[in-house]
Design a protein around this motif. Structure first.
Motif, PDB file in Angstrom:
ATOM      1  N   THR A   1      94.850 -21.656  88.521  1.00 55.57           N
ATOM      2  CA  THR A   1      95.535 -22.066  89.748  1.00 55.57           C
ATOM      3  C   THR A   1      96.114 -20.836  90.439  1.00 55.57           C
ATOM      4  OG1 THR A   1      96.085 -24.236  88.832  1.00 55.57           O
ATOM      5  CG2 THR A   1      97.381 -23.483  90.709  1.00 55.57           C
TER       6      THR A   1
ATOM      7  N   ARG B   1     102.700 -26.784  93.393  1.00 53.89           N
ATOM      8  CA  ARG B   1     102.054 -28.101  93.322  1.00 53.89           C
ATOM      9  C   ARG B   1     100.685 -28.060  94.010  1.00 53.89           C
ATOM     10  NH1 ARG B   1     106.158 -32.341  93.134  1.00 53.89           N
ATOM     11  NH2 ARG B   1     104.530 -33.773  93.824  1.00 53.89           N
ATOM     12  N   ARG B   2      99.650 -28.479  93.276  1.00 49.59           N
ATOM     13  CA  ARG B   2      98.307 -28.526  93.863  1.00 49.59           C
ATOM     14  C   ARG B   2      98.221 -29.622  94.926  1.00 49.59           C
ATOM     15  NH1 ARG B   2      96.604 -28.172  88.351  1.00 49.59           N
ATOM     16  NH2 ARG B   2      95.773 -30.295  88.466  1.00 49.59           N
TER      17      ARG B   2
ATOM     18  N   SER C   1      97.637 -23.926  94.987  1.00 45.14           N
ATOM     19  CA  SER C   1      98.918 -24.630  94.898  1.00 45.14           C
ATOM     20  C   SER C   1      99.854 -24.155  96.001  1.00 45.14           C
ATOM     21  CB  SER C   1      99.579 -24.395  93.535  1.00 45.14           C
ATOM     22  OG  SER C   1      99.952 -23.029  93.401  1.00 45.14           O
TER      23      SER C   1
END
Length: 424
Positions: free
Chosen positions: A234, A299-300, A295
């Motif tokens: 990520t 938060r994705r 992200s």
């Protein structure tokens, strides 16, 4: 005498040229444009597609879609929103459908004046016949056309359109179209590759060649930025937006076009759509799982809501983008993760970014994104807002959508966006 006949024929032709627009064009639309889509309309369209999603159908098996008159008109009005037709409506009777469409005629002078009416109203009676349908009558404004001529023209156009493989495949998939009392029925035989064909044809028709080239360039640039990261890792969204929009700054004077292409390429990546497969390839699917995840504020889902809403806004309209975001959140309240004001805030932020990215502030937005190096530079941190609320909890705490308690949260969201350099 021959001269007289010749002048008479010329007069008739000139009279027809001048008179036909008076007969064909009207001062008022036969069908008023839809005023506004409600969230319930969009939710219904989404559920209709999910119910008949071709990816879940058994290849070669005949499937049936049935719509009553109200639902058919709702679907037609959704098409009007996307295709910018003024208005369209259908009336259904046993064996017959009466279709009425209104097109706005471009004005003949800069001030908007026109010696004729402003609207072209078309009314066609389509009848069910063995093996298909037939145009029984056609009227352009006050000018009736012979049904045989209209049907012959439609069949000629159909034969010409069948030269296109996608149109031919769609046509071959239709088994039967039927009309009943307040009901239309479509029987079709789906083939898996047809969905990809439709997606590619839609992109070909709706995206100009220059825009396609721009989007492909940004997709290639994005892949180059992410290829050094391990698959499945990520990466903060800001790590790719800055170099992408720095490239946009170097690309030329068309800030709006570059912004639209960059945001669309980024949203396609997050949505799992391969732009090279969509615009250039011949593979059976245009989808691919993003090898590296992005992200925003850790938060994705924030990155997805923010960027995809921005892409909907730059390509379609902020009202539709806002409505789609809210539909998803209302669905989540009754199933899935629940209603989240955090997601809704990111949707609204994306809509505002999209508005500015293709508006008067396009060049400033491009510069701001090129210089952004922190999550806060992209978006306010909304993690303090209520989220993951099941329907019962949402109703208890905030009441229905639009209630004073609900609107107070929306006002808080909009105040933060109004104060943020990128979305104010």
């Amino acid at each position: 005498m021959k001269k007289l006949v010749g002048w008479g024929a010329l007069f008739v032709v000139l009279a027809a040229i001048v008179g036909l627009p008076w007969l064909m064009l009207d001062d008022a639309p036969a069908v008023e444009p839809p005023s506004q889509f409600r969230r319930a309309d969009l939710a219904w369209i989404k559920s209709l597609f999910e119910k008949h999603d071709p990816r879940g159908q058994t290849p070669g098996v005949v499937q049936t879609v049935q719509l009553d008159e109200a639902d058919l008109n709702r679907l037609l009005n959704y098409a009007v929103e996307l295709r910018r037709v003024s208005g369209i409506a259908a009336e259904l009777d046993p064996g017959v459908a009466t279709l009425t469409a209104t097109l706005t005629v471009p004005s003949l002078c800069p001030s908007g004046c026109t010696p004729f009416g402003r609207y072209l109203n078309l009314t066609a009676e389509v009848v069910e016949v063995p093996g298909g349908v037939r145009i029984d009558s056609l009227q352009l404004g006050s000018l009736p056309l012979p049904g045989a001529l209209a049907d012959w023209t439609a069949r000629l156009a159909h034969r010409w359109l069948r030269r296109d493989p996608t149109y031919a495949a769609l046509s071959d998939a239709v088994v039967r179209i039927g009309f009943g009392e307040n009901q239309a029925t479509l029987d079709y035989r789906w083939q898996p590759e047809l969905l990809t064909r439709i997606e590619r044809k839609s992109a070909e028709l709706l995206i100009a060649p220059d825009d396609q080239a721009r989007m492909l360039a940004y997709a290639e640039r994005l892949d180059a930025l992410l290829k050094h990261h391990p698959r499945g890792s990520t990466v903060p969204l800001v790590n790719v937006t800055a170099p992408l929009f720095d490239h946009a700054l170097q690309a030329g004077a068309d800030a709006r076009g570059e912004n639209r292409a960059a945001i669309t390429a980024l949203a396609a990546y997050l949505a799992g759509i391969s732009l090279p497969r969509l615009l250039e390839g011949d593979s059976h699917s245009i989808r691919r799982a993003p090898p590296v995840l992005l992200s925003l504020h850790g938060r994705r889902d924030f990155a997805e809501h923010f960027v995809i809403s921005a892409a909907l806004s730059v390509n379609g309209g902020s009202r539709l983008a806002n409505a789609i975001g809210l539909v998803k959140e209302e669905e989540d309240a009754s199933k899935g993760s629940g209603f989240s004001f955090t997601d809704l805030a990111n949707d609204r932020a994306g809509v505002r970014l999209g508005q500015r990215a293709v508006g008067d502030a396009a060049d400033r937005v491009r510069q701001q994104l090129a210089l952004a190096h922190t999550d806060d530079a992209l978006l306010p941190d909304f993690r303090d807002l209520p989220e993951f609320m099941p329907q019962a909890e949402f109703d208890r705490r905030f009441g229905p959508v639009g209630s004073p308690r609900y609107e107070r949260i929306i006002e808080r969201i909009d105040a933060r966006l109004a104060a943020h350099p990128l979305t104010r």
